[in-house]
Design a protein around this motif. Structure first.
Motif, PDB file in Angstrom:
ATOM      1  N   ARG A  19       0.827  -1.196   0.000  1.00 12.51           N
ATOM      2  CA  ARG A  19       0.000   0.000   0.000  1.00 12.51           C
ATOM      3  C   ARG A  19       0.868   1.256   0.000  1.00 12.51           C
ATOM      4  O   ARG A  19       1.763   1.409   0.817  1.00 12.51           O
ATOM      5  CB  ARG A  19      -0.906  -0.011   1.225  1.00 12.51           C
ATOM      6  N   VAL A  20       0.565   2.154  -0.922  1.00 12.46           N
ATOM      7  CA  VAL A  20       1.218   3.459  -0.978  1.00 12.46           C
ATOM      8  C   VAL A  20       0.115   4.501  -0.861  1.00 12.46           C
ATOM      9  O   VAL A  20      -0.836   4.476  -1.630  1.00 12.46           O
ATOM     10  CB  VAL A  20       1.985   3.666  -2.298  1.00 12.46           C
ATOM     11  N   GLU A  21       0.223   5.390   0.111  1.00 11.73           N
ATOM     12  CA  GLU A  21      -0.745   6.464   0.252  1.00 11.73           C
ATOM     13  C   GLU A  21      -0.113   7.774  -0.197  1.00 11.73           C
ATOM     14  O   GLU A  21       1.059   8.026   0.069  1.00 11.73           O
ATOM     15  CB  GLU A  21      -1.248   6.575   1.682  1.00 11.73           C
ATOM     16  N   THR A  22      -0.909   8.581  -0.888  1.00 14.90           N
ATOM     17  CA  THR A  22      -0.449   9.867  -1.391  1.00 14.90           C
ATOM     18  C   THR A  22      -1.214  10.983  -0.707  1.00 14.90           C
ATOM     19  O   THR A  22      -2.442  10.971  -0.700  1.00 14.90           O
ATOM     20  CB  THR A  22      -0.665   9.941  -2.919  1.00 14.90           C
ATOM     21  N   LEU A  23      -0.489  11.923  -0.120  1.00 16.85           N
ATOM     22  CA  LEU A  23      -1.096  13.122   0.454  1.00 16.85           C
ATOM     23  C   LEU A  23      -0.863  14.253  -0.533  1.00 16.85           C
ATOM     24  O   LEU A  23       0.282  14.594  -0.825  1.00 16.85           O
ATOM     25  CB  LEU A  23      -0.456  13.479   1.797  1.00 16.85           C
ATOM     26  N   CYS A  24      -1.940  14.791  -1.067  1.00 12.90           N
ATOM     27  CA  CYS A  24      -1.865  15.885  -2.035  1.00 12.90           C
ATOM     28  C   CYS A  24      -2.125  17.196  -1.302  1.00 12.90           C
ATOM     29  O   CYS A  24      -3.237  17.446  -0.847  1.00 12.90           O
ATOM     30  CB  CYS A  24      -2.898  15.671  -3.142  1.00 12.90           C
ATOM     31  N   VAL A  54       4.191  12.479  -0.513  1.00 11.59           N
ATOM     32  CA  VAL A  54       3.614  13.787  -0.205  1.00 11.59           C
ATOM     33  C   VAL A  54       3.811  14.640  -1.455  1.00 11.59           C
ATOM     34  O   VAL A  54       4.940  14.917  -1.859  1.00 11.59           O
ATOM     35  CB  VAL A  54       4.270  14.436   1.031  1.00 11.59           C
ATOM     36  N   ASP A  55       2.685  15.014  -2.068  1.00 15.40           N
ATOM     37  CA  ASP A  55       2.713  15.749  -3.330  1.00 15.40           C
ATOM     38  C   ASP A  55       2.557  17.243  -3.083  1.00 15.40           C
ATOM     39  O   ASP A  55       1.581  17.682  -2.464  1.00 15.40           O
ATOM     40  CB  ASP A  55       1.603  15.244  -4.252  1.00 15.40           C
ATOM     41  N   PHE A  56       3.514  18.012  -3.571  1.00 17.80           N
ATOM     42  CA  PHE A  56       3.542  19.462  -3.392  1.00 17.80           C
ATOM     43  C   PHE A  56       3.228  20.206  -4.684  1.00 17.80           C
ATOM     44  O   PHE A  56       3.454  21.409  -4.770  1.00 17.80           O
ATOM     45  CB  PHE A  56       4.929  19.897  -2.893  1.00 17.80           C
ATOM     46  N   SER A  57       2.694  19.539  -5.687  1.00 15.55           N
ATOM     47  CA  SER A  57       2.512  20.181  -6.995  1.00 15.55           C
ATOM     48  C   SER A  57       1.534  21.356  -6.957  1.00 15.55           C
ATOM     49  O   SER A  57       1.605  22.239  -7.807  1.00 15.55           O
ATOM     50  CB  SER A  57       2.097  19.163  -8.050  1.00 15.55           C
ATOM     51  N   GLU A  58       0.646  21.407  -5.973  1.00 12.51           N
ATOM     52  CA  GLU A  58      -0.316  22.508  -5.863  1.00 12.51           C
ATOM     53  C   GLU A  58       0.029  23.457  -4.704  1.00 12.51           C
ATOM     54  O   GLU A  58      -0.822  24.215  -4.252  1.00 12.51           O
ATOM     55  CB  GLU A  58      -1.736  21.954  -5.675  1.00 12.51           C
TER      56      GLU A  58
END
Length: 127
Positions: A19-24, A54-58
């Motif tokens: 399992r991989v969880e992504t926080l946007c 952890v996604d910082f694109s926004e």
């Protein structure tokens, strides 16, 4: 601050959960908001999550004082046999992370899918 979490199943291989969880994340993140993200990651670790992106694109800006909490959290994940990878860091955000002493603390990927795929590659059996 707003953030959304998504969880997708990857093909499990070996002892590490697939399992991989992504926080946007989005917006401008204060020190307190980064501490909240860190605490959220801690709760996930305590529930058994070992792989997070952890996604910082926004994200337009982060308070450098909150970066240390994320560094401490990635160290905890690694001690537990997991990792946290970052995605979507603009050159500006990357400079803030460097200035806050986080240079080299994280694997950074251009897109969240690249970071997620890196977990699968790290578990792939050698041929």
């Amino acid at each position: 601050m707003n953030w959304a979490s998504e969880s997708r199943q990857s093909i499990p291989a070996g002892a590490v959960s697939g399992r991989v969880e992504t926080l946007c994340l989005e917006g401008e993140l204060s020190e307190q908001e980064l501490l909240q993200v860190s605490e959220d990651l801690l709760r996930r670790l305590q529930r058994g999550l070992r792989q997070a992106v952890v996604d910082f694109s926004e994200v337009g800006h982060v308070d450098y004082r909150g970066v240390k909490a994320l560094v401490a959290r990635v160290e905890g994940y690694r001690r537990a046999g997991g990792d946290i990878k970052l995605s979507g860091l603009s050159p500006y955000l990357a400079a803030i992370f460097r200035a806050a002493g986080a240079h080299g603390a994280f694997e950074v990927y251009p897109h969240m899918n690249d970071a997620r795929a890196a977990f699968a590659l790290s578990r792939a059996p050698f041929v």
